[in-house]
Structure formats: structure tokens, C-alpha cells
Design an enzyme around this catalytic site. Structure first.
Site, PDB file in Angstrom:
ATOM      1  N   SER A   1       0.834  -1.202   0.000  1.00  0.00           N
ATOM      2  CA  SER A   1       0.000   0.000   0.000  1.00  0.00           C
ATOM      3  C   SER A   1       0.871   1.255   0.000  1.00  0.00           C
ATOM      4  O   SER A   1       0.631   2.212  -0.744  1.00  0.00           O
ATOM      5  CB  SER A   1      -0.919   0.011   1.220  1.00  0.00           C
TER       6      SER A   1
ATOM      7  N   ARG B   1       1.864   4.232  -3.177  1.00  0.00           N
ATOM      8  CA  ARG B   1       1.757   5.670  -2.959  1.00  0.00           C
ATOM      9  C   ARG B   1       3.113   6.356  -3.103  1.00  0.00           C
ATOM     10  O   ARG B   1       3.186   7.484  -3.614  1.00  0.00           O
ATOM     11  CB  ARG B   1       1.125   5.916  -1.588  1.00  0.00           C
TER      12      ARG B   1
ATOM     13  N   ASP C   1      -8.252  -6.615   4.670  1.00  0.00           N
ATOM     14  CA  ASP C   1      -7.457  -7.556   3.879  1.00  0.00           C
ATOM     15  C   ASP C   1      -7.084  -8.802   4.672  1.00  0.00           C
ATOM     16  O   ASP C   1      -6.702  -9.823   4.085  1.00  0.00           O
ATOM     17  CB  ASP C   1      -6.185  -6.878   3.365  1.00  0.00           C
TER      18      ASP C   1
ATOM     19  N   LYS D   1     -13.492  -8.048  -3.827  1.00  0.00           N
ATOM     20  CA  LYS D   1     -12.031  -8.114  -3.899  1.00  0.00           C
ATOM     21  C   LYS D   1     -11.620  -8.972  -5.096  1.00  0.00           C
ATOM     22  O   LYS D   1     -12.393  -9.152  -6.037  1.00  0.00           O
ATOM     23  CB  LYS D   1     -11.465  -8.655  -2.582  1.00  0.00           C
TER      24      LYS D   1
ATOM     25  N   ARG E   1     -14.539 -12.877  -1.507  1.00  0.00           N
ATOM     26  CA  ARG E   1     -13.785 -13.550  -0.447  1.00  0.00           C
ATOM     27  C   ARG E   1     -14.675 -14.176   0.623  1.00  0.00           C
ATOM     28  O   ARG E   1     -14.232 -15.092   1.319  1.00  0.00           O
ATOM     29  CB  ARG E   1     -12.779 -12.576   0.182  1.00  0.00           C
TER      30      ARG E   1
END
Length: 449
Positions: A24, A28, A329, A356, A360
Site C-alpha cells: 500500500s 503511494r 485484507d 475483492k 472472499r
């Protein structure tokens, strides 16, 4: 097709291991490095396929990214308006983060770009990010969803924003807590003529806000409200150096494996413990897991720790509310914990998991049942019955979902015979050294190509 054959653990898992850098934050850092003016250095880059998709998309738009070492990148940024129109489609692979965050940046460009992805990404809903961007004047279109009225999926065609038109200010109240949607809206706000105000039901991961603040952007947060007001701002961001912390989402698989295999003691090193990401640690502690967090300072403005885990008796707890937003997650691997906890673990408020890499909720229900674990699928979660005896050896279809494949591999460690995890190559999207790390702790895993 790659298949993992995971053998039951015949001895405790023991060791101290690194984990891949937080993807993540990696996404970025790459995107903001490209929008800075000059050279930014990213250390600890893990080359998971999702992060590589973001790097390749930026390269296709004229950003030079050097690799002076296997874990280091130098991004030669060109400022907010330095990207050029790509000569080909931008392939996001399996990465929803790449596609959604890139939409925020591309919304303000004077060229057209088409974002494509693999089969699973091309089924994921995109209106949640396209809607607010359109509301501020972006031109984005996609393919009509085959079954959901009003929904669109990739390929997404973004731009061009006509000459003389600017993105407008925006006030958006998101019906779901989503760091991807929030980040896309904030990135588009860097270009907007007015302020951006984004509110979500509970605070999702805040890596974008932290990085923008560190780069001097006019951003402030008050609980679940984020505001970016560019009035009086130069629209220039300085270069930076960052060492990316380890990914708690990846560490969770090793930490849970230590809970499941009796006598185990495992340490994961250099793990990011941002409070918006630590829901899985709180879930594990509430269940009675053996767990200790040893702070190790900060990396790039993110708190880092060594996390120690050891096997302990587990009991069921309810999982829901804002904890789920901070562990979205990790809910699949939380199901593995629940499978060994006494009683029934009820997971709610996790409807986001339906959208997702796979559904899931449905996929995990199938995995649990294949291992002999009783569970009941709910619209927004699962009820999981703890199973104290060895699980039934299983053959699992990952559905191309890396977190499903890794969760099934962990469950297989406490089965009554070898289990087969099919279509396991998807693990490389986030944890390229997953098998090697399990083996390093003492697990026996064979790979069949």
C-alpha cells in the site's frame, strides 16, 4: 498452473523472518514520487507484482525509474503536470490499487489513457471511484457490468480533460470505508480548483494522508473526515526518501501460522503497525493469541515493530464494526484463527470482501468447508465453528486470489495429510517469497509447476 502441496507440520514453526515491504505504501511512494519535482528514493521495495504494475504504468507515461539495487528505486519526478500520454494501454495486472489511484491522477490530465487489468481485476466494481471523480468534472468511462445495473468495470478510459477546464472542488460522503477511493479522490484534489472534503463511515488506512502531509500538502484530518484545500498552495511537492516498512498483511500469515501449529514461536521483523492497519492484531489478542509487539521507531513516518507470536489456546470473539475496516485484507486469515478457536466466531460488516480479487466471503466459506470446518455464509460475513482436531486434507482452488491461496496454505499446516493449493502463482502479487519463508520456519511445502 502452479500448485502448492503443503504437508502437515510435524514440528513447531520457529524463527525470525522479514516480510515484504508494505505494498500500500509502495504504490503511494511511486505515484507521489512521479508527481514530485526531482529525484525521490524508495528503499525496501519488494517487487511484488502489484507494485511493479504501478511502476510500469508510470514508466509508460514517461517517468524514469532507476533500480540502483534489488530493493531500491529512484523515481525521477516531473511534477503534477509532467506525465505524458501513453502509447499503449496501462496494464494494472491484478492491482485494484493501481487502477483506482491512477484514476485520480489521470482525471486531471490533458491526454486520454486506458486502464486495463487481468481477468479478476476486470470483474471488480469501479463506479465507487468513478462516481466521485465524475462529480468533480473528470471524464471516465468503462465497460458496463454484465449483471449489476449502473456498475462499470475495466477497461476504464480516462480523459482527456479539455483545455481550459479544471477539476472542481468536491464534498463526498462515501458509503463504504475505502482507502482506495479516498486516495483517488485526494490525488485528484491536488489538481482541483477548489477544496476536497471526503468523509467515510470509519477511518480506513491513512497512508496517503500521512505522505501528503509530509510533503507539505494542505491536508488535514478530523476522524473520518479528510480535507485538502489547495488555495494558496504552490502545487509543488519536494522530493523525498522513504524506507518502506514491512507489510502487516503479509506478516499476518506467519503470525497466524504460529498460533495454529502447537509449540511455535515466530517473529516478524520491521513490520508497519500503523493504527489504521492493526485490526488483525487486536482480533488475535481478543481471541487469546500469544502475541507481543515490540516498537522499533518509525520508517517514513510510519510506526514499525517486531511482532512476536506463539501458540496459545484460542476462543471465539465477535468481529465487526470499525475493526473490520482496519483488518479488511486480513479477514481471510482471521477465518483461519477462527477455525481453531473454541465456539463460534461471527464476522460481520465485511460486505466489502464481496468485491475483492474474488468474492472472499463465498470463497473462504468454500475453503473452510473443504478443510472440514463448519461455517455459514452471511451477506456481510461468516459464522465459523472452531475445529480443535486436525483438519481434513483438502484440494483448494484459489480463484486467482493471493490471500485465499496463502490462507489455505496456513490451514493446511494443521490438516491430517498433504493439501493441494491450485493456481498459487497469484501469491507473487503481494508475497513473492511466501513459500521460502514458510520453509525457513520449518514447514514442508512442495511446488508443482
Amino acid at each position: 498452473m502452479t500448485t502448492l502441496v503443503v504437508h502437515p507440520a510435524t514440528k513447531a514453526l520457529v524463527g525470525s523472518v522479514p516480510v515484504p515491504s508494505d505494498k500500500s505504501i509502495g504504490h503511494r511512494a511511486l505515484l507521489l514520487g512521479a508527481l514530485c519535482e526531482g529525484d525521490s528514493r524508495i528503499r525496501g521495495f519488494s517487487h511484488g507484482e502489484d507494485n511493479v504494475s504501478t511502476a510500469n504504468a508510470l514508466r509508460a507515461m514517461g517517468i524514469v525509474i532507476d533500480e540502483p539495487s534489488p530493493t531500491e528505486l529512484v523515481v525521477h519526478g516531473k511534477g503534477l503536470h509532467g506525465l505524458r500520454g501513453p502509447e499503449r494501454d496501462l496494464d494494472c495486472g491484478n492491482s485494484g490499487t493501481t487502477m483506482r489511484l491512477m484514476c485520480g491522477i489521470l482525471a486531471a490530465q490533458r491526454f486520454r489513457a486506458t486502464l486495463v487489468g487481468d481477468e479478476t481485476l476486470s470483474r471488480r466494481p469501479m463506479m465507487r471511484v468513478v462516481g466521485p471523480l465524475r462529480a468533480r468534472g473528470a471524464i471516465i468511462d468503462g465497460r458496463r457490468h454484465p449483471t449489476r445495473e449502473g456498475e462499470i468495470v475495466a477497461p476504464l478510459v480516462v480523459g482527456p480533460l479539455p483545455e481550459g477546464r479544471e477539476l472542481m472542488g468536491l464534498e463526498h460522503e462515501s458509503p463504504v470505508s475505502s482507502a482506495q477511493v479516498k486516495s483517488a479522490v485526494l490525488l485528484s484534489g491536488l489538481y482541483a480548483a477548489g477544496a476536497t472534503r471526503f468523509r467515510e463511515p470509519s477511518v480506513s488506512r491513512d497512508h496517503t494522508e500521512r505522505m501528503l502531509g509530509a510533503l507539505g500538502c494542505p491536508i488535514r484530518t478530523v476522524g473520518p473526515l479528510v480535507e485538502l484545500d489547495p488555495e494558496g498552495w504552490s502545487r509543488k511537492m519536494p522530493t523525498f526518501e522513504i524506507e518502506i516498512p514491512g507489510d502487516l498483511s503479509a506478516a499476518a500469515f506467519m503470525l497466524v501460522a504460529a498460533q495454529l501449529v502447537e509449540g511455535s514461536r515466530v517473529t516478524t521483523r520491521g513490520v508497519g503497525v500503523n493504527p489504521t492497519r492493526t485490526g488483525i492484531l487486536e482480533i488475535a489478542r481478543d481471541m487469546g493469541a500469544g502475541l507481543a509487539v515490540e516498537p522499533q521507531g518509525e520508517r517514513g513516518g510510519e510506526p514499525v515493530a517486531e511482532v512476536h507470536a506463539w501458540s496459545a489456546p484460542l476462543h471465539s470473539v465477535p468481529i465487526g464494526g470499525e475493526t473490520v475496516a482496519r483488518a479488511i485484507d486480513e479477514i481471510p486469515i482471521a477465518c483461519a484463527l477462527a477455525s481453531r478457536a473454541s465456539g463460534t466466531t461471527r464476522i460481520r460488516d465485511a460486505g466489502e470482501l464481496r468485491h475483492k480479487e474474488s468474492d472472499r466471503i463465498a470463497t473462504m466459506a468454500g475453503v473452510l468447508r473443504a478443510f472440514g470446518i463448519a461455517c455459514e455464509e452471511k451477506p456481510d460475513g461468516l459464522d465459523v465453528e472452531g475445529h480443535p482436531t486436525p483438519l481434513r486434507a483438502a484440494e483448494i482452488e484459489s480463484k486467482g486470489d493471493h490471500r485465499i491461496a496463502m490462507t489455505a496454505s496456513v490451514l493446511a499446516l494443521v490438516a491430517d495429510g498433504p493439501s493441494r493449493i491450485k493456481d498459487a502463482a497469484c501469491i507473487a502479487t503481494s508475497y513473492p517469497k511466501f513459500v521460502a519463508t514458510l520453509r525457513g520456519l520449518g514447514a514442508v511445502v512442495d511446488v508443482e509447476a
